[in-house]
Design a protein around this motif. Sequence first.
Motif, short mmCIF file in Angstrom:
data_model
loop_
_atom_site.label_atom_id
_atom_site.label_comp_id
_atom_site.label_asym_id
_atom_site.label_seq_id
_atom_site.Cartn_x
_atom_site.Cartn_y
_atom_site.Cartn_z
N VAL A 186 -15.07 6.20 -5.52
CA VAL A 186 -15.33 5.56 -4.22
C VAL A 186 -14.45 6.15 -3.13
CG1 VAL A 186 -16.29 3.40 -5.10
CG2 VAL A 186 -13.83 3.55 -4.69
N LEU A 187 -13.22 6.57 -3.50
CA LEU A 187 -12.38 7.23 -2.50
C LEU A 187 -13.04 8.53 -2.05
CD1 LEU A 187 -9.74 7.39 -0.92
CD2 LEU A 187 -8.74 8.61 -2.86
N SER A 196 -7.98 -1.37 -5.53
CA SER A 196 -7.63 -0.81 -6.84
C SER A 196 -6.20 -0.27 -6.84
CB SER A 196 -8.62 0.28 -7.25
OG SER A 196 -8.26 1.52 -6.70
N ILE A 197 -5.74 0.33 -5.71
CA ILE A 197 -4.37 0.85 -5.77
C ILE A 197 -3.35 -0.27 -5.71
CG2 ILE A 197 -4.93 3.14 -4.84
CD1 ILE A 197 -3.65 2.37 -2.24
N HIS A 220 -5.29 3.85 -12.03
CA HIS A 220 -6.44 2.98 -11.84
C HIS A 220 -7.00 2.58 -13.19
CE1 HIS A 220 -6.14 4.65 -7.93
NE2 HIS A 220 -6.47 5.84 -8.36
N ALA A 227 -12.65 3.94 -9.10
CA ALA A 227 -11.76 4.03 -7.94
C ALA A 227 -11.70 5.44 -7.34
CB ALA A 227 -10.37 3.51 -8.29
N LEU A 244 0.84 -1.20 0.00
CA LEU A 244 0.00 0.00 0.00
C LEU A 244 0.87 1.25 0.00
CD1 LEU A 244 -2.91 -0.79 2.46
CD2 LEU A 244 -2.98 -0.56 -0.02
N TYR A 264 -11.18 0.87 -2.80
CA TYR A 264 -10.11 1.74 -3.29
C TYR A 264 -8.74 1.11 -3.01
CZ TYR A 264 -7.11 5.72 -4.08
OH TYR A 264 -6.13 6.53 -4.56
N LEU A 265 -8.59 0.53 -1.81
CA LEU A 265 -7.32 -0.14 -1.49
C LEU A 265 -7.03 -1.25 -2.50
CD1 LEU A 265 -7.30 -0.48 2.42
CD2 LEU A 265 -5.91 1.01 0.97
N ASN A 274 2.62 1.73 -3.34
CA ASN A 274 1.68 2.19 -4.37
C ASN A 274 1.30 3.64 -4.16
OD1 ASN A 274 0.34 0.30 -6.47
ND2 ASN A 274 0.90 -1.00 -4.75
N GLN A 311 2.08 6.66 -6.68
CA GLN A 311 1.02 7.43 -7.32
C GLN A 311 1.23 8.93 -7.17
OE1 GLN A 311 -2.85 6.01 -6.36
NE2 GLN A 311 -2.59 4.58 -8.01
#
Lengths: 450, 450
Positions: free
Chosen positions: A47-48, B287-288, A39, A44, A24, B284-285, A27, A31
């Motif tokens: 939803v965040l 997807s990342i 994504h 994505a 995590l 979301y997690l 990533n 990003q």
Amino acid sequence: MSATLERALGLRSLLLLAPLVAALTTNALAQTHESTATHADPVAPVVLALAIILAAAKLGGHVAGLIGQPAVLGELVAGVALGSADLAGVGWFQAIERDQTVDILARLGVLILLFEVGLESTVRDMLRVGLPSLLVAILGVAAPFALGWGASALLLPDRSVYVHAFLGATLTATSVGITARVLQDLGRSQSPEARVILGAAVIDDVLGLVILAVVGGIIAAANRGDSLSYAEVGLVLGKAVAFLFGALALGVTLSPTVFGVASRLSGRGVLLATALVFCFALAYLASIIGLAPIVGAYAAGLILEDVHFRDFVNRGEQQLEDLVHPISAFLVPVFFVIMGMRVDLAAFGRMDVLGLATLLTVAAIIGKQACSVGVFGQKLDRLSIGIGMVPRGEVGLIFANIGLGLTVAGQRVIDEGIFSAVVIMVIVTTMATPPALKWSLARAARQPDA
Amino acid sequence: MSATLERALGLRSLLLLAPLVAALTTNALAQTHESTATHADPVAPVVLALAIILAAAKLGGHVAGLIGQPAVLGELVAGVALGSADLAGVGWFQAIERDQTVDILARLGVLILLFEVGLESTVRDMLRVGLPSLLVAILGVAAPFALGWGASALLLPDRSVYVHAFLGATLTATSVGITARVLQDLGRSQSPEARVILGAAVIDDVLGLVILAVVGGIIAAANRGDSLSYAEVGLVLGKAVAFLFGALALGVTLSPTVFGVASRLSGRGVLLATALVFCFALAYLASIIGLAPIVGAYAAGLILEDVHFRDFVNRGEQQLEDLVHPISAFLVPVFFVIMGMRVDLAAFGRMDVLGLATLLTVAAIIGKQACSVGVFGQKLDRLSIGIGMVPRGEVGLIFANIGLGLTVAGQRVIDEGIFSAVVIMVIVTTMATPPALKWSLARAARQPDA
């Protein structure tokens, strides 16, 4: 066996968390260095944004509740906090404010809210409230409209007459939701004062939406270069009235048939889907006639009555209100948080904004006290009715939001400064009502013959 | 008085309908001649699309119910009908298919569906189903994967190995929703066969999602020009497994605390909002980390258990399932109707599509019969278990939809023809299961010692 598995799962969690956290972090870091979205799924970022908005809304609502305020206030303030994070150097939340899908979800949220509020009343309720509510409503619309126009003309002398008219319109509609919620919280929702206030608030909403349609139509015409003609005003007014009464009459006539047919459809969720189709179709009809979609959603809510759903409830479906509520609990906070995010905190430092906000707030409060003049011949507490009409909630914000999108001669009718002044007015009238109404109803109870 | 008002309203409706209808017609006609949108509010085209989609979904679901089929089938077929309206000269519905917001709403719909399906099981259920379900699941994934790969290699010899792998993956996951619904409709959801089928279907979904992650990751790597390395496969597999177990372990550890804190928040709708934030955050997690967001939503559903919400339910909130259901009733049909609209009916006339569809369907049905080999040492009806695993619903369509968006060397992995073949496979396996399962369970009941 089960306990062993749980213990095994607990031990395993420690081992498995390490690569998860590492992945995590990697990533997330990767990003921030890449400008293009990595994504594959466009859902994505949405939803965040929704997770952040809902969490902020509920925390804000909780804090508001702690200090005795309605949750909607906390949602607004939470939005202001998120939107102002860039002042503290965190510009990341700006992406949420600009996201087009989140904007549409917020607009769906306010449609669902007005539909839900409309469901709380029926067309017959509106016809039945009679003279006192109608008089209270008309006075409570006319006085704030005139005072708001005056306040705008006084403080914004350089602006066009459209700005004055729009700000006047923004002050007209009482927030049915907030008024009803406060009366409910105080256990007074069945009192005679409550009936007059709620009846007048419903009429207020309709009058406010008609005024919005007229003012918006005039501004749209002016933007096309047409002058402000009486024929145009008449046409817009006629269209608005024709839609409202036409939709109500048509709806009242047709909805029993539509729901009767729908109740013969098998499958789960038919009641909710039919009601949503009805709401969305009327919202679209309102928009093609030049009215705000919320007018159609509100009309749809007014038209639908429990009796239409008897067949559904008899076969074991939940009441429509219970089905619509989770959807509104999901989408409505999106609207209020996004509204809050659009507040320009920097504008609060400008004296002109604070001056306008103060004068608009005074106009909003004093204007609604004109309502008490309309209460006569009955043993009703006039002060409580005047105070009960004060809160301007969602409808005032909706007006201001529509104003942000209207232009005359290339200039926006409502700019960030004016918008912020309207939001301050909404926040103050919303916050002031619960304690003031509580006080005035207690005072009236001590003097039963006042 | 009330009756008089109602009669007056009835009379007035006739007078008021005329201008309303005239205005609607004029506006509608005017709009067809203007290419630019005349709606000030961008929500208007979205609500029109939603009204059409929901109405079509419910009509389709009703017709499917009339012929004894699950509603999801009717929604798919309704979408196919809307999407094929351009063949009949009505190209207007194409705008719905291309609308970006409707696409995001459909994706939110499938997230909510997987979350809802996940809510039906718990992590403990998954750990408890034990050896028979695990064996049934692994055989039920391996055999269709191999047969799907073979069918693709046989009929599409020119295509890359990625297409074969992707089609194999598409055949793996049993549709938990359809299987559970059929068993429920037959009143057999508590039978031993049902427990094995449902347990295996849950494991199937997870295995299928892992396979999707691995195959999708390999294709993404190939698209970047990297070759198919074992290290890369290992990394993708590791990430998928780490996420699933890490999220499950973390969630099981943390969710009681999170919901314990949330239950102390005042305000309505806190339970639903907290659950949605949990679902969206895990999506979301996922997807990342490179997985499909639905994997996260499904994991979130598995993690959440009724015991976490005891405090909420004790204070009068509804059960979480009841709160999520209206949102899924609103958004899930959007997904299936849009899926149906993406079916290219013209491709059905192509012999290669029909050939591929036939072979994929046979592979899907025969492949799941391998499940019965995994059932041993128990008095269980093997044929019913094999048949119960046959339906491929939402997950197969989700795979195909993801395939539409994947490219290798500029060529799409799944083109319209292959997509249509997958949809035919889903339709046939979904339609064939209810009558076949009904028959095989009745047969087993007549031979209790078989």
